[in-house]
Design a protein around this motif. Structure first.
Motif, PDB file in Angstrom:
ATOM      1  N   ALA A  73     -19.088 -19.644 -55.000  1.00 33.31           N
ATOM      2  CA  ALA A  73     -18.014 -20.460 -54.252  1.00 33.31           C
ATOM      3  C   ALA A  73     -17.239 -19.504 -53.277  1.00 33.31           C
ATOM      4  O   ALA A  73     -16.820 -18.351 -53.563  1.00 33.31           O
ATOM      5  CB  ALA A  73     -17.249 -21.218 -55.525  1.00 33.31           C
ATOM      6  N   SER A  74     -16.437 -20.007 -52.305  1.00 33.16           N
ATOM      7  CA  SER A  74     -15.643 -19.324 -51.305  1.00 33.16           C
ATOM      8  C   SER A  74     -14.386 -20.055 -50.856  1.00 33.16           C
ATOM      9  O   SER A  74     -14.570 -21.413 -50.983  1.00 33.16           O
ATOM     10  CB  SER A  74     -16.558 -18.973 -50.295  1.00 33.16           C
ATOM     11  OG  SER A  74     -17.302 -19.874 -49.741  1.00 33.16           O
ATOM     12  N   ILE A  75     -13.676 -19.409 -50.359  1.00 37.30           N
ATOM     13  CA  ILE A  75     -12.324 -19.802 -49.829  1.00 37.30           C
ATOM     14  C   ILE A  75     -12.349 -19.426 -48.176  1.00 37.30           C
ATOM     15  O   ILE A  75     -12.271 -18.163 -48.380  1.00 37.30           O
ATOM     16  CB  ILE A  75     -11.154 -19.640 -50.554  1.00 37.30           C
ATOM     17  CG1 ILE A  75     -11.213 -20.317 -51.951  1.00 37.30           C
ATOM     18  CG2 ILE A  75     -10.090 -20.334 -49.649  1.00 37.30           C
ATOM     19  CD1 ILE A  75     -10.135 -20.019 -52.779  1.00 37.30           C
ATOM     20  N   GLY A  76     -12.078 -20.025 -47.333  1.00 38.74           N
ATOM     21  CA  GLY A  76     -11.844 -19.469 -46.196  1.00 38.74           C
ATOM     22  C   GLY A  76     -10.832 -20.317 -45.228  1.00 38.74           C
ATOM     23  O   GLY A  76     -10.483 -21.097 -45.586  1.00 38.74           O
ATOM     24  N   ARG A  77     -10.646 -19.611 -43.927  1.00 42.40           N
ATOM     25  CA  ARG A  77      -9.658 -20.160 -42.927  1.00 42.40           C
ATOM     26  C   ARG A  77      -8.412 -20.167 -43.556  1.00 42.40           C
ATOM     27  O   ARG A  77      -7.694 -21.661 -43.347  1.00 42.40           O
ATOM     28  CB  ARG A  77     -10.186 -21.512 -42.403  1.00 42.40           C
ATOM     29  CG  ARG A  77     -11.730 -21.574 -41.776  1.00 42.40           C
ATOM     30  CD  ARG A  77     -11.435 -20.598 -40.349  1.00 42.40           C
ATOM     31  NE  ARG A  77     -12.497 -20.675 -39.452  1.00 42.40           N
ATOM     32  CZ  ARG A  77     -13.809 -20.246 -39.280  1.00 42.40           C
ATOM     33  NH1 ARG A  77     -13.761 -19.008 -40.166  1.00 42.40           N
ATOM     34  NH2 ARG A  77     -14.546 -20.575 -38.391  1.00 42.40           N
ATOM     35  N   VAL A  78      -7.898 -19.410 -44.443  1.00 39.15           N
ATOM     36  CA  VAL A  78      -6.505 -19.598 -45.029  1.00 39.15           C
ATOM     37  C   VAL A  78      -5.624 -19.424 -43.890  1.00 39.15           C
ATOM     38  O   VAL A  78      -5.542 -18.344 -43.355  1.00 39.15           O
ATOM     39  CB  VAL A  78      -6.499 -18.609 -46.267  1.00 39.15           C
ATOM     40  CG1 VAL A  78      -4.975 -18.525 -46.990  1.00 39.15           C
ATOM     41  CG2 VAL A  78      -7.803 -18.477 -47.049  1.00 39.15           C
ATOM     42  N   ILE A  79      -4.665 -20.390 -43.986  1.00 39.28           N
ATOM     43  CA  ILE A  79      -3.606 -20.439 -43.078  1.00 39.28           C
ATOM     44  C   ILE A  79      -2.475 -21.136 -43.453  1.00 39.28           C
ATOM     45  O   ILE A  79      -2.416 -22.069 -44.258  1.00 39.28           O
ATOM     46  CB  ILE A  79      -4.404 -21.232 -41.708  1.00 39.28           C
ATOM     47  CG1 ILE A  79      -3.255 -20.880 -40.402  1.00 39.28           C
ATOM     48  CG2 ILE A  79      -4.335 -22.522 -41.978  1.00 39.28           C
ATOM     49  CD1 ILE A  79      -4.424 -21.151 -39.196  1.00 39.28           C
ATOM     50  N   VAL A  80      -1.398 -20.591 -42.777  1.00 41.05           N
ATOM     51  CA  VAL A  80       0.044 -21.163 -42.832  1.00 41.05           C
ATOM     52  C   VAL A  80       0.610 -21.024 -41.750  1.00 41.05           C
ATOM     53  O   VAL A  80       0.430 -20.031 -41.039  1.00 41.05           O
ATOM     54  CB  VAL A  80       0.931 -20.268 -44.145  1.00 41.05           C
ATOM     55  CG1 VAL A  80       2.368 -20.979 -44.176  1.00 41.05           C
ATOM     56  CG2 VAL A  80       0.385 -20.579 -45.509  1.00 41.05           C
ATOM     57  N   ALA A  81       1.320 -22.080 -41.101  1.00 39.81           N
ATOM     58  CA  ALA A  81       1.770 -22.029 -40.117  1.00 39.81           C
ATOM     59  C   ALA A  81       3.173 -21.018 -39.982  1.00 39.81           C
ATOM     60  O   ALA A  81       3.761 -20.824 -40.796  1.00 39.81           O
ATOM     61  CB  ALA A  81       2.730 -23.525 -39.724  1.00 39.81           C
ATOM     62  N   LYS A  82       2.972 -20.503 -38.698  1.00 41.95           N
ATOM     63  CA  LYS A  82       3.908 -19.523 -38.588  1.00 41.95           C
ATOM     64  C   LYS A  82       5.364 -19.541 -38.829  1.00 41.95           C
ATOM     65  O   LYS A  82       5.846 -18.672 -39.536  1.00 41.95           O
ATOM     66  CB  LYS A  82       3.817 -18.803 -37.136  1.00 41.95           C
ATOM     67  CG  LYS A  82       4.674 -17.667 -36.521  1.00 41.95           C
ATOM     68  CD  LYS A  82       4.397 -17.096 -35.143  1.00 41.95           C
ATOM     69  CE  LYS A  82       5.050 -15.702 -35.096  1.00 41.95           C
ATOM     70  NZ  LYS A  82       4.743 -15.201 -33.607  1.00 41.95           N
TER      71      LYS A  82
END
Length: 147
Positions: A73-82
């Protein structure tokens, strides 16, 4: 305060899809000055973990069951608005993603391809780096696993 929701591609509203793609572009393409193909054909196979604050997406990941992106299983495109990074939303969206993988896929082993400068962040969430560092779209990355 941020609330999280997990949706399939089909469950996303047009506005949510637009907003999450806009956020990914703002960070991964503009902020990180990286020209790459974000729309990689995998969004339709992913579950999308959306972090909302005041009805606006401020954090996001996409998750995959085993065998879709990696063997695990995987997690990607981890993002938090600046403008939201001073909060703990990175940890919150990752914990929600780990929990969603457990609930949706009955999996606890998760593999990620992490930008090297975030090694400590992911290590604090239980991931361990393995293998050599490599360039992905011109940015140093390392494979990490959480078992």
């Amino acid at each position: 305060m941020m609330t999280t929701v997990v949706k399939t591609f089909e469950e996303l509203t047009k506005q949510e899809l637009y907003d999450l793609l806009q956020l990914r572009s703002a960070v991964f393409v503009v902020e990180q000055d990286c020209v790459y193909q974000d729309l990689d054909g995998k969004d339709t196979k992913a579950l999308h973990v959306l972090g909302f604050k005041n009805d606006k997406i401020v954090a996001y990941t996409r998750i995959f069951g085993p065998g879709v992106y990696f063997e695990q299983a995987s997690i990607g495109r981890v993002i938090v608005a600046k403008n939201e990074r001073r909060h703990d939303y990175g940890n919150q969206i990752m914990k929600a993603s780990i929990e969603a993988i457990k609930e949706r896929f009955n999996e606890t082993t998760i593999k990620i391809s992490a930008q090297c400068y975030l090694n400590k962040f992911y290590t604090n969430l239980g991931f361990k780096a393995f293998g050599d560092t490599y360039l992905e779209d011109g940015i140093p990355h390392v494979s990490m696993i959480k078992a």
